[in-house]
Motif scaffolding. Sequence first.
Motif, PDB file in Angstrom:
ATOM      1  N   ASP A 127       5.019  -2.153   3.202  1.00 52.63           N
ATOM      2  CA  ASP A 127       4.214  -0.941   2.785  1.00 52.63           C
ATOM      3  C   ASP A 127       5.076  -0.194   1.489  1.00 52.63           C
ATOM      4  OD1 ASP A 127       2.368  -1.807   4.193  1.00 52.63           O
ATOM      5  OD2 ASP A 127       1.856   0.139   5.303  1.00 52.63           O
ATOM      6  N   ASP A 128       4.534   0.534   0.659  1.00 54.77           N
ATOM      7  CA  ASP A 128       5.506   1.415  -0.025  1.00 54.77           C
ATOM      8  C   ASP A 128       5.516   2.722   0.633  1.00 54.77           C
ATOM      9  OD1 ASP A 128       6.772   3.022  -2.013  1.00 54.77           O
ATOM     10  OD2 ASP A 128       4.817   3.112  -3.352  1.00 54.77           O
ATOM     11  N   ILE A 129       6.704   3.207   1.261  1.00 55.15           N
ATOM     12  CA  ILE A 129       6.670   4.421   2.125  1.00 55.15           C
ATOM     13  C   ILE A 129       7.119   5.474   1.091  1.00 55.15           C
ATOM     14  CG2 ILE A 129       7.796   5.695   3.959  1.00 55.15           C
ATOM     15  CD1 ILE A 129       6.625   2.886   4.644  1.00 55.15           C
ATOM     16  N   ALA A 130       5.848   6.186   0.682  1.00 50.59           N
ATOM     17  CA  ALA A 130       5.741   7.311  -0.455  1.00 50.59           C
ATOM     18  C   ALA A 130       6.416   8.557   0.274  1.00 50.59           C
ATOM     19  CB  ALA A 130       4.393   7.379  -1.041  1.00 50.59           C
ATOM     20  N   GLU A 131       5.846   8.716   1.494  1.00 52.54           N
ATOM     21  CA  GLU A 131       6.357  10.054   2.087  1.00 52.54           C
ATOM     22  C   GLU A 131       6.480  10.022   3.479  1.00 52.54           C
ATOM     23  OE1 GLU A 131       4.038  13.509   0.930  1.00 52.54           O
ATOM     24  OE2 GLU A 131       3.400  12.582  -0.993  1.00 52.54           O
ATOM     25  N   ILE A 132       7.413  10.787   4.184  1.00 53.75           N
ATOM     26  CA  ILE A 132       7.595  11.016   5.593  1.00 53.75           C
ATOM     27  C   ILE A 132       7.228  12.230   5.824  1.00 53.75           C
ATOM     28  CG2 ILE A 132       8.780  10.667   7.451  1.00 53.75           C
ATOM     29  CD1 ILE A 132      10.201   8.455   6.036  1.00 53.75           C
ATOM     30  N   GLY A 133       6.487  12.944   6.876  1.00 55.65           N
ATOM     31  CA  GLY A 133       6.232  13.964   7.676  1.00 55.65           C
ATOM     32  C   GLY A 133       6.788  13.878   8.889  1.00 55.65           C
ATOM     33  N   TYR A 134       7.835  15.032   9.288  1.00 57.79           N
ATOM     34  CA  TYR A 134       8.393  14.808  10.450  1.00 57.79           C
ATOM     35  C   TYR A 134       8.080  16.163  11.209  1.00 57.79           C
ATOM     36  CZ  TYR A 134      11.816  14.338  13.901  1.00 57.79           C
ATOM     37  OH  TYR A 134      12.778  14.166  14.943  1.00 57.79           O
ATOM     38  N   MET A 172       0.853  -1.446  -0.099  1.00 54.85           N
ATOM     39  CA  MET A 172       0.028  -0.067   0.136  1.00 54.85           C
ATOM     40  C   MET A 172       0.819   1.035  -0.025  1.00 54.85           C
ATOM     41  SD  MET A 172      -3.170  -0.824   2.584  1.00 54.85           S
ATOM     42  CE  MET A 172      -1.955  -1.241   4.013  1.00 54.85           C
ATOM     43  N   ARG A 173       0.431   2.216  -0.862  1.00 56.05           N
ATOM     44  CA  ARG A 173       0.943   3.684  -0.753  1.00 56.05           C
ATOM     45  C   ARG A 173       0.738   4.268   0.802  1.00 56.05           C
ATOM     46  NH1 ARG A 173       2.956   8.217  -3.706  1.00 56.05           N
ATOM     47  NH2 ARG A 173       2.234   9.985  -2.835  1.00 56.05           N
ATOM     48  N   THR A 174       1.967   4.410   1.384  1.00 53.86           N
ATOM     49  CA  THR A 174       1.949   4.745   2.730  1.00 53.86           C
ATOM     50  C   THR A 174       2.567   6.063   3.105  1.00 53.86           C
ATOM     51  OG1 THR A 174       1.677   2.566   3.520  1.00 53.86           O
ATOM     52  CG2 THR A 174       2.298   4.284   5.345  1.00 53.86           C
ATOM     53  N   ILE A 175       1.924   7.146   3.794  1.00 58.42           N
ATOM     54  CA  ILE A 175       2.549   8.246   4.363  1.00 58.42           C
ATOM     55  C   ILE A 175       2.930   8.094   5.706  1.00 58.42           C
ATOM     56  CG2 ILE A 175       2.292  10.730   4.396  1.00 58.42           C
ATOM     57  CD1 ILE A 175       1.101  10.855   2.206  1.00 58.42           C
ATOM     58  N   VAL A 176       3.849   8.250   6.428  1.00 59.18           N
ATOM     59  CA  VAL A 176       4.242   8.324   7.677  1.00 59.18           C
ATOM     60  C   VAL A 176       4.361   9.551   8.206  1.00 59.18           C
ATOM     61  CG1 VAL A 176       6.088   7.411   9.237  1.00 59.18           C
ATOM     62  CG2 VAL A 176       5.633   6.205   7.327  1.00 59.18           C
ATOM     63  N   TYR A 177       3.713   9.924   9.263  1.00 61.04           N
ATOM     64  CA  TYR A 177       3.535  11.117  10.095  1.00 61.04           C
ATOM     65  C   TYR A 177       4.288  11.142  11.512  1.00 61.04           C
ATOM     66  CZ  TYR A 177       0.219  11.884   6.661  1.00 61.04           C
ATOM     67  OH  TYR A 177      -0.546  12.093   5.388  1.00 61.04           O
ATOM     68  N   ILE A 178       5.417  11.565  11.675  1.00 60.82           N
ATOM     69  CA  ILE A 178       5.975  11.366  12.977  1.00 60.82           C
ATOM     70  C   ILE A 178       5.889  12.677  13.816  1.00 60.82           C
ATOM     71  CG2 ILE A 178       8.589  11.177  13.886  1.00 60.82           C
ATOM     72  CD1 ILE A 178       9.001   9.638  11.334  1.00 60.82           C
ATOM     73  N   ASP A 179       5.592  12.366  15.218  1.00 51.21           N
ATOM     74  CA  ASP A 179       5.718  13.548  15.996  1.00 51.21           C
ATOM     75  C   ASP A 179       7.203  13.623  16.859  1.00 51.21           C
ATOM     76  OD1 ASP A 179       5.527  15.062  18.624  1.00 51.21           O
ATOM     77  OD2 ASP A 179       3.513  14.208  18.939  1.00 51.21           O
ATOM     78  N   GLY A 180       7.879  14.357  16.262  1.00 48.83           N
ATOM     79  CA  GLY A 180       9.288  14.505  16.704  1.00 48.83           C
ATOM     80  C   GLY A 180       9.753  14.385  17.964  1.00 48.83           C
ATOM     81  N   PHE A 181       9.140  15.219  18.837  1.00 48.93           N
ATOM     82  CA  PHE A 181       9.286  15.515  19.916  1.00 48.93           C
ATOM     83  C   PHE A 181       8.860  14.203  20.960  1.00 48.93           C
ATOM     84  CE2 PHE A 181      10.011  19.773  19.257  1.00 48.93           C
ATOM     85  CZ  PHE A 181      11.193  20.354  20.136  1.00 48.93           C
ATOM     86  N   ASN A 182       7.584  13.573  20.601  1.00 47.11           N
ATOM     87  CA  ASN A 182       7.078  12.498  21.508  1.00 47.11           C
ATOM     88  C   ASN A 182       8.241  11.175  21.010  1.00 47.11           C
ATOM     89  OD1 ASN A 182       4.843  10.391  21.939  1.00 47.11           O
ATOM     90  ND2 ASN A 182       3.965  12.400  22.313  1.00 47.11           N
ATOM     91  N   LEU A 183       8.485  11.157  19.934  1.00 51.23           N
ATOM     92  CA  LEU A 183       9.595  10.045  19.314  1.00 51.23           C
ATOM     93  C   LEU A 183      10.715  10.279  20.175  1.00 51.23           C
ATOM     94  CD1 LEU A 183      10.431   7.482  17.711  1.00 51.23           C
ATOM     95  CD2 LEU A 183      10.848   9.025  15.989  1.00 51.23           C
ATOM     96  N   TYR A 184      11.196  11.326  20.231  1.00 53.92           N
ATOM     97  CA  TYR A 184      12.583  11.817  20.960  1.00 53.92           C
ATOM     98  C   TYR A 184      12.440  11.250  22.424  1.00 53.92           C
ATOM     99  CZ  TYR A 184      16.404  13.888  22.906  1.00 53.92           C
ATOM    100  OH  TYR A 184      17.740  14.287  23.680  1.00 53.92           O
ATOM    101  N   TYR A 185      11.560  12.015  23.109  1.00 56.68           N
ATOM    102  CA  TYR A 185      11.519  11.624  24.307  1.00 56.68           C
ATOM    103  C   TYR A 185      10.888  10.258  25.098  1.00 56.68           C
ATOM    104  CZ  TYR A 185      12.334  16.839  25.400  1.00 56.68           C
ATOM    105  OH  TYR A 185      12.896  17.597  25.428  1.00 56.68           O
ATOM    106  N   GLY A 186      10.016   9.590  24.027  1.00 57.20           N
ATOM    107  CA  GLY A 186       9.809   8.354  24.130  1.00 57.20           C
ATOM    108  C   GLY A 186      10.841   7.102  24.068  1.00 57.20           C
ATOM    109  N   ALA A 187      11.475   7.513  23.148  1.00 56.73           N
ATOM    110  CA  ALA A 187      12.547   6.198  22.439  1.00 56.73           C
ATOM    111  C   ALA A 187      13.963   6.747  22.001  1.00 56.73           C
ATOM    112  CB  ALA A 187      11.828   5.569  21.394  1.00 56.73           C
ATOM    113  N   CYS A 188      14.262   7.834  21.955  1.00 61.05           N
ATOM    114  CA  CYS A 188      15.542   8.120  21.353  1.00 61.05           C
ATOM    115  C   CYS A 188      16.487   9.057  22.300  1.00 61.05           C
ATOM    116  CB  CYS A 188      15.381   9.070  19.971  1.00 61.05           C
ATOM    117  SG  CYS A 188      14.304   8.085  18.898  1.00 61.05           S
ATOM    118  N   ARG A 189      16.069   9.168  23.638  1.00 61.62           N
ATOM    119  CA  ARG A 189      16.979  10.135  24.255  1.00 61.62           C
ATOM    120  C   ARG A 189      18.212   9.283  24.945  1.00 61.62           C
ATOM    121  NH1 ARG A 189      14.037  13.132  29.328  1.00 61.62           N
ATOM    122  NH2 ARG A 189      16.037  14.497  28.734  1.00 61.62           N
ATOM    123  N   ALA A 190      18.417   8.046  24.823  1.00 63.33           N
ATOM    124  CA  ALA A 190      19.664   7.383  25.140  1.00 63.33           C
ATOM    125  C   ALA A 190      20.590   7.441  23.883  1.00 63.33           C
ATOM    126  CB  ALA A 190      19.249   5.966  25.415  1.00 63.33           C
TER     127      ALA A 190
END
Length: 215
Positions: free
Chosen positions: A38-45, A1-19
């Motif tokens: 999936d076919d990752i067509a676009e990513i919104g950060y 499926m043609r998929t667009i990914v929407y990323i909440d940057g601060f939520n992702l950082y504080y939830g999983a990426c601080r280490a």
Amino acid sequence: MRTIVYIDGFNLYYGACRAPGRRWLNPLALAQRLLPKDDIAEIGYFTANIKRNPEEPDAQDRQRLYHRALQTIPNLEIFLGRYISKQVRGDLIDAAPDEQSRRTVLTYEEKGTDVNLATRLLVDGFSRRYESAAVISNDGDLKMPIRVVREELDLHVTVVNPVLHSRHRSAALSPDPLPANASFIRLSARDVAECQFADQIVSPKGARLVKPETW
């Protein structure tokens, strides 16, 4: 499926990426790992430019470097909200008996990320720009726009919860039972650690971008 990914940057950082070992994240690699069919067509950060903080004088420069790294991904677009500082009065929890507990402190918060993400999710859905959307966030305020996409537009939405520790994880975005056009993924530390950029990458303009040593 043609998929667009929407990323909440601060939520992702504080939830999983601080280490260390998880901060130099490649969102495209992560999306392809989580959604291999999936076919990752676009990513919104969706994020905001932080303000200079005397306690972390290099943080602003590191964020700028990371945004430049994100721009090496051709199908990724950064959407900026606002990052504001404000004074807040509160009581010190561990104040000494002879110490005044009421203090004024300077706090920082981002504004507009959830609204920007919800707007793009809905506009793209109504325009049928995707067959499936993936939302990486733990923000319960996104429950309604996600519900509209699923129920009114009959489009598939995968929610990826980026909060690694269950005690901080919201249940608002994980309906039970899941409807047929819904998926739910809990991000793991391993997912993030194995989807990092190379230590050195080259920007579209030919500049060399080097991962910070502390990352």
